[in-house]
Design an enzyme around this catalytic site. Structure first.
Site, mmCIF file in Angstrom:
data_model
loop_
_atom_site.group_PDB
_atom_site.id
_atom_site.type_symbol
_atom_site.label_atom_id
_atom_site.label_comp_id
_atom_site.label_asym_id
_atom_site.label_seq_id
_atom_site.Cartn_x
_atom_site.Cartn_y
_atom_site.Cartn_z
ATOM 1 N N SER A 136 -2.032 4.957 0.799
ATOM 2 C CA SER A 136 -1.154 4.458 -0.268
ATOM 3 C C SER A 136 -1.933 3.720 -1.354
ATOM 4 O O SER A 136 -1.437 3.534 -2.456
ATOM 5 C CB SER A 136 -0.070 3.534 0.296
ATOM 6 N N LYS A 173 -1.919 -4.384 -0.343
ATOM 7 C CA LYS A 173 -1.317 -3.941 -1.594
ATOM 8 C C LYS A 173 -1.704 -4.890 -2.726
ATOM 9 O O LYS A 173 -2.114 -6.038 -2.498
ATOM 10 C CB LYS A 173 0.217 -3.938 -1.496
#
Length: 219
Positions: A136, A173
């Site tokens: 991701s 993230k």
């Protein structure tokens, strides 16, 4: 037709002083003709193969794709650290780059050599290393990368961090927020993944455990 990818592969190969034959050998091709076809735009590359080329040419996939002009992760001959300037870290486990995972606290058994200069004058005890799982955060972070993290419970908006959310799920993230507002976003680099926005009770269950300060990638 030549693409930005094919142009940058050729430019970087020449910058490193590599012949097409030498690059072909690094990548497991049987002849230079494969490299010539890729550089001319005749042959296309899959995502995993782009990562192989990035590693062989010592740059980030994002640079080869033309998404950035910075030689992120580039390794030049001058970037050599003396043995006495190295600290060995135990890789503590893995963290998912996607959602719905947790930090595997079982040590991988791998030793990670970190140049002392990366510690910015702080003691080694203030850092930890983790292995990244998932894509991701591609192309910034690749599956299997090792990240060096500074232990902290807060980061500035826009920083890359290791975050615990939903009580026990963990991810790495980019963190976005606005001071004084009741929300926080976990932003992936890969456009195939959605940004996760946390607010209210979900935000209360969220905590930062480390700021990603460096990437260690094996070539």
């Amino acid at each position: 037709m030549k693409s930005k990818l094919s142009e940058r592969i050729k430019e970087r190969r020449i910058m490193l002083g590599l012949s097409q034959d030498a690059l072909a050998k690094r990548l497991g091709y049987t002849s230079r003709s494969s490299i010539a076809k890729i550089e001319s735009g005749v042959n296309l590359l899959t995502q995993p193969r782009i990562e192989d080329f990035a590693n062989a040419l010592m740059v980030s996939p994002a640079y080869l794709m033309g998404w950035t002009d910075e030689l992120n992760g580039a390794v030049e001959p001058s970037n050599v650290y003396p043995v006495e300037g190295i600290v060995a870290f135990d890789e503590l486990g893995t963290v998912r780059a996607g959602y719905g995972g947790c930090i595997d606290e079982i040590p991988t058994g791998k030793k990670v050599d970190i140049p002392v200069s990366m510690l910015k004058g702080r003691p080694a005890s203030e850092y930890f290393t983790l292995k990244v799982s998932g894509n991701s955060m591609y192309p910034k972070l690749l599956d299997g990368d090792t990240i060096l993290c500074l232990r902290t419970d807060s980061v500035d908006s826009g920083c890359l961090a290791v975050v615990i959310y939903d009580g026990q799920d963990a991810t790495v993230k980019k963190v976005n927020y606005v001071n004084g507002e009741d929300w926080l976003e976990l932003v992936p680099a890969n456009p195939e993944y959605e940004t996760k926005r946390l607010s209210g009770y979900d935000l209360e269950q969220c905590r930062v455990i480390g700021k990603v300060v460096n990437l260690i990638r094996e070539l």
